[in-house]
Design an enzyme around this catalytic site. Structure first.
Site, short mmCIF file in Angstrom:
data_model
loop_
_atom_site.label_atom_id
_atom_site.label_comp_id
_atom_site.label_asym_id
_atom_site.label_seq_id
_atom_site.Cartn_x
_atom_site.Cartn_y
_atom_site.Cartn_z
NE ARG A 1 68.77 29.22 39.78
CZ ARG A 1 68.48 30.39 40.32
NH1 ARG A 1 67.51 31.12 39.84
NH2 ARG A 1 69.13 30.82 41.37
CB CYS B 1 68.35 44.36 45.66
SG CYS B 1 69.84 45.34 45.49
CB VAL C 1 74.23 50.47 41.10
CG1 VAL C 1 73.51 51.71 40.61
CG2 VAL C 1 73.22 49.36 41.30
N GLY C 2 76.96 51.76 40.52
CA GLY C 2 77.72 52.96 40.18
C GLY C 2 78.57 52.77 38.93
N GLY D 1 80.63 55.67 44.94
CA GLY D 1 80.28 54.24 44.97
C GLY D 1 80.53 53.62 43.61
CB ALA E 1 68.08 42.77 36.32
N GLY F 1 80.35 50.40 42.63
CA GLY F 1 79.92 49.01 42.73
C GLY F 1 79.16 48.55 41.50
CG ASN G 1 63.81 45.59 43.84
OD1 ASN G 1 63.70 45.50 42.62
ND2 ASN G 1 64.96 45.92 44.42
CG PHE H 1 54.39 44.67 43.01
CD1 PHE H 1 54.35 45.32 44.23
CD2 PHE H 1 53.22 44.58 42.27
CE1 PHE H 1 53.17 45.88 44.71
CE2 PHE H 1 52.03 45.12 42.74
CZ PHE H 1 52.00 45.77 43.96
P1 NAD Z 1 78.14 47.63 46.00
O1 NAD Z 1 78.39 47.13 47.36
O2 NAD Z 1 78.55 46.81 44.81
O3 NAD Z 1 78.87 49.05 45.81
C1 NAD Z 1 78.82 50.09 46.76
C2 NAD Z 1 80.16 50.80 46.76
O4 NAD Z 1 80.06 51.97 47.59
C3 NAD Z 1 81.31 49.97 47.35
O5 NAD Z 1 82.35 49.82 46.41
C4 NAD Z 1 81.77 50.77 48.59
O6 NAD Z 1 83.16 50.73 48.80
C5 NAD Z 1 81.32 52.18 48.22
N1 NAD Z 1 81.18 53.07 49.37
C6 NAD Z 1 80.52 52.83 50.54
N2 NAD Z 1 80.61 53.91 51.34
C7 NAD Z 1 81.33 54.84 50.67
C8 NAD Z 1 81.74 56.17 50.99
N3 NAD Z 1 81.40 56.74 52.14
N4 NAD Z 1 82.48 56.84 50.09
C9 NAD Z 1 82.83 56.28 48.91
N5 NAD Z 1 82.45 55.02 48.54
C10 NAD Z 1 81.71 54.31 49.42
O7 NAD Z 1 76.59 47.97 45.91
P2 NAD Z 1 75.65 47.98 44.61
O8 NAD Z 1 75.22 46.61 44.27
O9 NAD Z 1 76.28 48.83 43.56
O10 NAD Z 1 74.38 48.72 45.20
C11 NAD Z 1 74.39 50.10 45.50
C12 NAD Z 1 72.98 50.57 45.76
O11 NAD Z 1 72.20 50.40 44.58
C13 NAD Z 1 72.24 49.80 46.86
O12 NAD Z 1 71.42 50.69 47.56
C14 NAD Z 1 71.40 48.81 46.09
O13 NAD Z 1 70.22 48.47 46.80
C15 NAD Z 1 71.04 49.60 44.86
N6 NAD Z 1 70.76 48.78 43.67
C16 NAD Z 1 71.54 47.71 43.36
C17 NAD Z 1 71.30 46.99 42.20
C18 NAD Z 1 72.15 45.81 41.80
O14 NAD Z 1 71.83 45.17 40.81
N7 NAD Z 1 73.21 45.49 42.50
C19 NAD Z 1 70.27 47.40 41.33
C20 NAD Z 1 69.50 48.50 41.68
C21 NAD Z 1 69.75 49.19 42.85
C1 UGA Z 2 66.47 42.85 40.65
C2 UGA Z 2 65.42 43.57 39.81
O1 UGA Z 2 65.05 42.73 38.71
C3 UGA Z 2 65.96 44.89 39.28
O2 UGA Z 2 64.93 45.59 38.59
C4 UGA Z 2 66.44 45.73 40.45
O3 UGA Z 2 67.00 46.94 39.99
C5 UGA Z 2 67.47 44.95 41.24
O4 UGA Z 2 66.90 43.71 41.70
C6 UGA Z 2 67.94 45.66 42.47
O5 UGA Z 2 67.28 46.53 42.98
O6 UGA Z 2 69.03 45.24 42.89
P1 UGA Z 2 68.60 41.37 40.15
O7 UGA Z 2 68.44 40.98 41.56
O8 UGA Z 2 69.92 41.85 39.68
O9 UGA Z 2 67.56 42.53 39.80
O10 UGA Z 2 68.20 40.16 39.18
P2 UGA Z 2 66.77 39.48 38.84
O11 UGA Z 2 66.77 39.15 37.42
O12 UGA Z 2 65.64 40.27 39.34
O13 UGA Z 2 66.86 38.12 39.65
C7 UGA Z 2 66.80 38.10 41.06
C8 UGA Z 2 66.70 36.67 41.54
O14 UGA Z 2 65.42 36.12 41.23
C9 UGA Z 2 67.72 35.73 40.90
O15 UGA Z 2 68.21 34.83 41.86
C10 UGA Z 2 66.91 35.02 39.84
O16 UGA Z 2 67.43 33.77 39.52
C11 UGA Z 2 65.57 34.90 40.55
N1 UGA Z 2 64.44 34.74 39.60
C12 UGA Z 2 64.15 35.71 38.71
C13 UGA Z 2 63.65 33.60 39.69
O17 UGA Z 2 63.90 32.71 40.52
N2 UGA Z 2 62.59 33.47 38.85
C14 UGA Z 2 62.27 34.43 37.92
O18 UGA Z 2 61.26 34.26 37.19
C15 UGA Z 2 63.07 35.58 37.86
#
Ligand code: NAD
Ligand code: UGA
Length: 456
Positions: free
Chosen positions: A435, A273, A13-14, A9, A161, A11, A221, A223
């Site tokens: 905002r 998320c 996060v990865g 992955g 974040a 994306g 998340n 909270f």
């Molecule tokens: P994303 O959609 O950006 O990336 C996921 C990637 O996984 C994609 O590029 C997709 O092609 C790939 N993928 C899917 N199935 C696959 C497979 N079978 N083999 C190989 N690659 C595959 O998602 P993301 O935002 O990186 O989020 C990933 C996870 O992390 C989610 O569970 C999300 O809830 C969690 N998370 C996201 C954030 C964030 O800020 N985006 C923060 C914390 C946790």
């Molecule tokens: C959030 C969490 O903050 C991360 O800890 C977590 O890892 C991540 O989700 C996840 O699991 O994906 P993210 O969504 O990237 O991170 O960004 P945030 O800063 O949390 O903002 C989320 C949304 O809330 C945005 O639309 C932001 O504008 C809004 N927000 C944030 C508010 O409206 N008010 C605030 O006081 C803070």
């Protein structure tokens, strides 16, 4: 620490997470694999698929040294001792739990692939956000591998974040690792903990059992989102009473038990998320026979929906109850500043509402690609696309507009020449600061009809 690492992955996060590991632990070899060839190609190019301040420099410093991007998932699995699974876990749109439960098909596919092609003992790390007890299913799939290999499954949720990913990864509040409470589990936890300990102080590395780790991520998340919905609920009351939500947030945030962070009232939280993870929590509560607990958390999402709706309604009401044919400037489309991510962005909902009211939208965002905007609004044909104009600057967007709506808190919007902007707009000209980043008093002084969130 010499360790061969693979992450499935590439994306939001990865990519950043593995880039940070490669950067901090030069002796580790890190390979990020993905089935999306376009994404992998972008990670290898000058234009990364993820915009994050500081990311480009880190990737360029390690790429092709100890950080690699590849579409060869099987080779990545075979070479690695530690495999992170960082694939998407969206809300399920079909079958049982549709609209709430997490869709685990991508995670399951990864587990099956690992079981099928693995050539030895591996540690498999859940990096994706998953419902509590998913590790049990992954363990079952892995243990039925044809060659009898042993696997340890760990939960290591990510708390970064977007927009601040690099600083969050470099200096995390904590790293959480959950594992089995037996000898093999403890050894696997220690391997992963030692990797992070290369740059994270040991006291910030928390170890728990698998289920606590999985549930802590959803709870964190929930909270965080709950705080935003709480202050946003108060913003509605502020608008009705003449209280100012920024002043209320400041006053309550001074209480050290409440604290000042995450109390910024807004047009609503977005991102991939918060909503998905709360709905997942709601589904789990329903599944485990706890309907009152489910309802309690579901209200956080309902409040967020209300906040978005209230904002669109306020725009329409202020503009004499019709925006039909009116040009409206949209400042910002990303779900927050410093990211190109628009998943669940409040802007999508506001723009949809306004398009439904037959407004003509002029959108400016410094990082979001036009194609992503069109797709998010379901505008496919040329004719449909002509209902919005994607502008090269906020000044262009505002020209002849009846109103401006600030939907993302990009820093650039704080320092624009609003007098110049006003002089190019239709009259009366309104500004809706979704905002709360501008002074309404200043805007009113120069002639705007200015509105904020939670402000009369
Ligand atoms: P994303 O959609 O950006 O990336 C996921 C990637 O996984 C994609 O590029 C997709 O092609 C790939 N993928 C899917 N199935 C696959 C497979 N079978 N083999 C190989 N690659 C595959 O998602 P993301 O935002 O990186 O989020 C990933 C996870 O992390 C989610 O569970 C999300 O809830 C969690 N998370 C996201 C954030 C964030 O800020 N985006 C923060 C914390 C946790
Ligand atoms: C959030 C969490 O903050 C991360 O800890 C977590 O890892 C991540 O989700 C996840 O699991 O994906 P993210 O969504 O990237 O991170 O960004 P945030 O800063 O949390 O903002 C989320 C949304 O809330 C945005 O639309 C932001 O504008 C809004 N927000 C944030 C508010 O409206 N008010 C605030 O006081 C803070």
């Amino acid at each position: 620490m010499k360790l061969n690492i693979c992450c499935i992955g590439a994306g939001y996060v990865g990519g950043p997470t593995m880039a940070m590991i490669a950067h901090k632990v030069p002796s580790a070899k890190v390979t990020v694999v993905d089935i999306n060839a376009e994404r992998i190609a972008a990670w290898k190019s000058d234009k990364l698929p993820v915009f994050e301040p500081g990311l480009q420099e880190i990737v360029e410093g390690c790429r092709d040294k100890n950080l690699f991007f590849s579409t060869d998932v099987d080779a990545g699995i075979q070479e690695a001792e530690v495999i992170f699974v960082s694939v998407n876990t969206p809300t399920k749109t079909y079958g049982m739990g549709a609209g709430k439960a997490a869709d685990l098909r991508y995670v399951e596919l990864c587990a099956r692939r690992i079981a099928e092609v693995a050539n030895g003992t591996k540690i498999v790390v859940e990096k994706s956000t998953l419902p509590v007890r998913t590790a049990a299913s992954i363990q079952r799939i892995l243990h039925q591998n044809p060659k009898g290999h042993q696997f340890q499954v760990l939960s290591n949720p990510e708390f970064l974040a977007e927009g601040t990913a690099i600083q969050d990864l470099e200096n995390p509040d904590r790293v959480l690792i959950g594992g089995n409470e037996d000898e093999g589990g403890r050894a696997a936890v220690e391997t992963l903990a030692s990797l992070y300990a290369e740059w994270v102080p040991r006291e910030k590395i928390i170890t728990t059992n698998l289920w606590s780790s999985e549930l802590s991520k959803l709870t964190a998340n929930a909270f965080l989102a709950q705080r935003i919905s709480s202050i946003n609920s108060i913003s509605a009351l502020c608008e009705a009473t003449g209280a100012n939500v920024d002043e209320v947030a400041h006053a309550i945030g001074k209480d050290s038990r409440i604290g000042p962070k995450f109390l910024k009232s807004s047009v609503g939280f977005g991102g991939s998320c918060f909503q998905k993870d709360i709905l997942n929590l709601v589904y789990l509560c329903q599944h485990f026979g706890l309907p009152e607990v489910a309802e309690y958390w579901e209200q956080v999402v309902r409040m967020n929906d209300l906040q978005k709706r209230r904002f669109s309604e306020r725009i329409v009401k202020t503009l004499f109850n019709t925006v039909s044919g009116k040009r409206l400037a949209i400042f910002g489309y990303a779900f927050k500043k410093d990211t190109n991510d628009i998943r669940e962005s409040a802007a999508i909902y506001i723009c949809r509402d306004l398009l439904e009211e037959k407004a003509q939208l002029a959108i400016y965002d410094p990082q979001v690609e036009p194609a992503a905007i069109y797709e998010s609004l379901g505008l496919t044909s040329e004719e449909e696309r002509s209902r919005i104009e994607i502008c090269p600057s906020p000044y262009d967007a505002a020209k002849k507009a009846h109103a401006i709506a600030i939907l993302t808190e990009w820093d650039i919007f704080k320092t624009l020449d609003y007098e110049k902007i006003l002089s190019s707009m239709a009259r009366p000209a309104a500004l809706f600061d979704g905002r709360n980043i501008l002074s309404l008093t200043e805007l009113r002084k120069i002639g705007f009809e200015a509105h904020g969130i939670g402000k009369a």
